[in-house]
Design a protein around this motif. Structure first.
Motif, PDB file in Angstrom:
ATOM      1  N   GLU A 123       0.690  -1.233  -0.028  1.00 39.94           N
ATOM      2  CA  GLU A 123      -0.068   0.050   0.025  1.00 39.94           C
ATOM      3  C   GLU A 123       1.048   1.359  -0.156  1.00 39.94           C
ATOM      4  OE1 GLU A 123      -2.688  -0.175   3.358  1.00 39.94           O
ATOM      5  OE2 GLU A 123      -3.924  -1.698   2.416  1.00 39.94           O
ATOM      6  N   ARG A 124       1.836   1.079   0.875  1.00 42.23           N
ATOM      7  CA  ARG A 124       2.838   2.535   0.840  1.00 42.23           C
ATOM      8  C   ARG A 124       3.399   2.701  -0.656  1.00 42.23           C
ATOM      9  NH1 ARG A 124       4.420   0.272   5.808  1.00 42.23           N
ATOM     10  NH2 ARG A 124       6.229  -0.550   4.954  1.00 42.23           N
TER      11      ARG A 124
ATOM     12  N   THR B 131       2.071   1.763  -3.339  1.00 46.04           N
ATOM     13  CA  THR B 131       1.112   2.145  -4.284  1.00 46.04           C
ATOM     14  C   THR B 131       0.860   3.625  -4.319  1.00 46.04           C
ATOM     15  OG1 THR B 131       0.039  -0.147  -4.086  1.00 46.04           O
ATOM     16  CG2 THR B 131      -1.199   1.788  -4.995  1.00 46.04           C
ATOM     17  N   LYS B 132       1.004   4.089  -2.712  1.00 41.62           N
ATOM     18  CA  LYS B 132       0.626   5.487  -2.692  1.00 41.62           C
ATOM     19  C   LYS B 132       1.959   6.321  -3.064  1.00 41.62           C
ATOM     20  CE  LYS B 132      -2.186   4.974   1.715  1.00 41.62           C
ATOM     21  NZ  LYS B 132      -2.235   5.186   3.116  1.00 41.62           N
ATOM     22  N   GLU B 133       3.072   5.922  -2.898  1.00 36.01           N
ATOM     23  CA  GLU B 133       4.444   6.399  -3.429  1.00 36.01           C
ATOM     24  C   GLU B 133       4.082   6.477  -4.960  1.00 36.01           C
ATOM     25  OE1 GLU B 133       7.418   4.412  -2.022  1.00 36.01           O
ATOM     26  OE2 GLU B 133       7.454   5.042  -0.104  1.00 36.01           O
TER      27      GLU B 133
ATOM     28  N   ILE C 170       1.515   6.422  -6.671  1.00 33.51           N
ATOM     29  CA  ILE C 170       0.215   7.467  -7.071  1.00 33.51           C
ATOM     30  C   ILE C 170       1.019   8.811  -6.826  1.00 33.51           C
ATOM     31  CG2 ILE C 170      -2.181   8.458  -6.288  1.00 33.51           C
ATOM     32  CD1 ILE C 170      -2.705   5.390  -5.603  1.00 33.51           C
ATOM     33  N   GLY C 171       1.723   9.200  -5.756  1.00 34.07           N
ATOM     34  CA  GLY C 171       2.223  10.330  -5.555  1.00 34.07           C
ATOM     35  C   GLY C 171       3.204  10.942  -7.136  1.00 34.07           C
TER      36      GLY C 171
ATOM     37  N   GLU D  83       0.932  11.706  -9.842  1.00 36.75           N
ATOM     38  CA  GLU D  83       0.565  13.112  -9.676  1.00 36.75           C
ATOM     39  C   GLU D  83       1.475  13.964 -10.113  1.00 36.75           C
ATOM     40  OE1 GLU D  83      -2.523  14.085  -8.919  1.00 36.75           O
ATOM     41  OE2 GLU D  83      -3.299  12.010  -8.714  1.00 36.75           O
TER      42      GLU D  83
END
Length: 717
Positions: A213-214, A216-218, A220-221, A224
């Motif tokens: 998840e981390r 994935t968030k990275e 996604i960041g 962005e």
């Protein structure tokens, strides 16, 4: 007859056979068996011996004599056959006795005849050969009773052999049962090991999922950021698109602001509804049992309060469809809240006036009865103490704690007294700088304890770290100022004493009002106790002083002690207005017992020390056993037992298992009737709660974990 000459040889053969040898057991006389009585009877041959003699009479006398003289051992099989047959049945004993008597008489006649013949034929012959029959050893035969006893001995030996076989079979069955039990225990251990491995796999899977998840968030960041870069490039190419994007962002910001304002109004509306419902509870007749207002007035207040609650509920119902409350809705709710507060204020003022009026009327009467009541109470307490002592002597229960427990209690009180004396100089300082330091240290010790709540595990850990820093001599920030116990030689003792006092006060006030608050306070207290044992001893000392039932100990009233002072010793609050009510007293005692029951089962999860809880479940078991060994007190014993078991019963059940259920059964069947016997009809509330708890627990064979217990998910928040 020819058979008469063979009687002597037959008797000699019977003597040499196994049946002719009498055995002896030294324990016969101890069992009272008259075994030697049969040896005094005259020996006699059995009827079977007579048959043998008749069979042998067919051979010539000389041949029989020479045959017996040369091979005396040949008669053994026949005679042994006789002895075996003669010992076969008990009813032939009289016949055998008669036969042996006849054989003895024949022997005497034969000896006389042989001696006469020798004298007639050769008077000068050598008599050694003739007298040889007389030189034979004396015949010792078993009496009928002895032979019967020999059969009994053989029968007893057979019975002992059967018992030994039976004992062997029982022992084999026990060993088989033990093998089965060991196999079952090993199976259970294997299941626990498999569960542990499964738990570790789940934890590893959870950690991998968190890591994914981390990532994935990275990712996604990063995406962005790439989009933002592309957006900037596009704005450089096309200004119109940039203006449109800015316009869209402004509209989104306005929407977010509108949403934030709507959520804020919704939170305010929920707070208003919660407050107005709480205030409405004060208007309910069921909660106004102690007020002196007339029922009509109470009913009017309650009706108006319900109307205001309905108005606010109508506003909240509109927001349940997904819309945020409008400004008009908030105005209606706030107006209802102000009116509810005014209603409460009016009711309190009216109740105060009524109470003041009744107080003035009762003051004089109360003053007259006060002295009489004090005298009657002292006399009644003396009689009650004497009756309780006599009852305890009759029924085996105690009226006070054991000597070891009292010594432990006195040692803790001495520790607290020495600690208080050690910072006497700091406590009675005159200069302003020392007074300011004392105030800052007291705030640094007590404010973090007041902030303990079950909001999140990270917040609880920050509070614990702040307390640990203070007790370790490191500087901490309190009220915007840095303070440390190392700034004064007596700073550490002062902070430890005030910190322990604050923990007990939280149990007396916060836990008494909110039972679930016991667990966050207890887990921090347990962690501090583990790192700083002196604070733990001071916590116990303060707890025992304010709640002697936590020892447990029922302090006796000494002669000459004033009633007010004795009530303070028992834990009551006594001030100028008098002694506090029984409900308030039981509520405070309940809060402190719940805090103590939570401390003995909790351990600080981030502790670096390995081992059990510093003040563990064994002290809870001791407290419960000591309570059941003492005479119950009306209202107090039932309340404290229920609170203690509701908080700590699940932990004690898991720790002591069958022994715990034995104690609960003892409490239900033997001790609970004693509680009912000392409880009046107006004090049955706590007794009924305890009874329902015991019946439910014994029926389900299970005690549920207490509400508010901190789970593993709490420490990740």
């Amino acid at each position: 007859m020819p058979s008469e000459s063979l009687r002597w040889e037959t008797l000699q053969a019977l003597k040499n056979s196994p049946k002719g040898k009498i055995s002896f057991d030294p324990f016969w006389l101890e069992r009272g068996e008259p075994l030697l009585a049969g040896c005094k009877d005259s020996p006699s041959l059995s009827p079977i011996a007579g048959v043998i003699l008749e069979r042998l009479s067919s051979a010539p006398l000389q041949k029989s004599l020479s045959f017996l003289g040369s091979r005396s051992g040949d008669s053994s099989p026949v005679l042994s056959e006789v002895s075996i047959s003669s010992s076969g049945s008990v009813p032939d004993v009289s016949a055998r006795t008669a036969a042996f008597s006849a054989a003895a008489s024949v022997k005497n006649e034969r000896e006389q005849t042989l001696s006469d013949k020798v004298k007639d034929e050769s008077p000068e012959a050598d008599v050694s050969g003739v007298s040889s029959p007389t030189s034979l050893p004396a015949i010792s035969l078993l009496s009928p009773k002895a032979m019967e006893m020999a059969g009994c001995i053989i029968k007893v030996q057979e019975e002992h052999r059967e018992k030994a076989k039976l004992a062997l079979r029982v022992r084999q069955e026990m060993q088989e049962n033990q093998v089965v039990a060991v196999a079952s225990a090993e199976s259970e251990q294997l299941k626990r090991f498999e569960e542990l491995m499964e738990l570790k796999q789940r934890q590893e899977y959870q950690s991998m999922r968190d890591m994914m998840e981390r990532e994935t968030k990275e990712s996604i960041g990063r995406q962005e950021k790439l989009k933002e870069e592309q957006r900037r490039r596009i704005t450089l190419v096309n200004l119109r698109l940039r203006e449109a994007e800015q316009q869209r962002l402004r509209e989104a910001e306005l929407e977010r602001q509108r949403q934030a304002e709507g959520r804020e109004r919704l939170r305010s509306l929920n707070s208003i509804q919660e407050e107005i419902l709480q205030l409405n509870q004060l208007l309910e007749p069921s909660t106004q049992t102690k007020t002196d207002l007339p029922p009509a007035s109470l009913s009017s207040y309650s009706t108006r309060g319900n109307q205001l609650c309905s108005q606010v509920s109508e506003v909240v119902r509109k927001t349940a469809e997904g819309d945020f409350p409008s400004l008009e809705d908030m105005t209606v709710a706030e107006r209802a809240l102000h009116e509810m507060r005014a209603l409460i204020r009016l009711m309190q003022e009216e109740a105060a006036k009524v109470r003041e009026k009744k107080k003035k009327e009762q003051e004089q009467e109360e003053e007259r009865r006060k002295q009489a009541e004090l005298l009657a109470k002292q006399e009644g307490e003396k009689k009650a103490a004497q009756l309780a002592k006599e009852k305890a002597q009759r029924k085996g229960l105690q009226n006070s704690a054991e000597d070891v427990t009292l010594k432990w209690y006195k040692d803790l009180q001495e520790v607290a007294t020495r600690c208080a004396q050690s910072f006497e100089q700091l406590n009675s300082a005159k200069d302003g700088q020392t007074k300011k330091l004392k105030l800052e240290l007291q705030k640094a010790a007590t404010i973090p304890v007041s902030q303990i709540a079950s909001n999140s595990g990270s917040q609880l850990r920050e509070i614990f770290d702040k307390i640990d820093k203070l007790l370790s001599g490191r500087p901490v920030v309190s009220g915007g100022k840095s303070v440390s116990t190392s700034q004064h030689p007596q700073g550490l003792e002062f902070a430890s004493y005030k910190l322990a006092e604050k923990f007990v006060k939280q149990g007396e006030e916060e836990v008494a009002s909110h039972h679930e608050a016991a667990f966050p306070i207890a887990v921090v207290a347990s962690g501090v106790w583990e790192l700083h044992p002196q604070v733990g001893e001071l916590i116990l000392a303060h707890l025992h002083k304010k709640c002697p039932y936590a020892i447990p100990h029922y302090p006796p009233m000494k002669e000459g002690t004033p009633v007010d002072e004795y009530q303070r010793i028992l834990g009551y609050r006594v001030d100028d207005s008098g002694v506090e009510g029984q409900d308030s007293f039981l509520k405070r005692m309940s809060g402190m017992i719940r805090l103590y029951a939570a401390i003995i089962q909790l351990k600080w999860p981030y502790s670096s020390k390995q081992g059990p809880v510093p003040h563990g479940l064994n002290h809870g078991w001791r407290w419960l056993a000591q309570m059941l060994n003492m005479e119950p007190l009306a209202d107090v014993t039932a309340t404290l037992l229920f609170d203690f078991l509701e908080v700590c019963g699940n932990a004690l059940m898991n720790q002591y298992r069958s022994q715990f259920w034995k104690l609960i059964l003892l409490l239900k069947e033997e001790y609970f009737p004693r509680i009912e016997a000392v409880t009046s009809s107006g004090q049955m509330g706590s007794v009924i709660r305890l009874k329902q708890f015991l019946e439910t627990s014994l029926q389900r064979r299970q005690i549920s974990p207490p509400r508010g217990q901190l789970g593993s998910g709490f420490w990740r928040s």
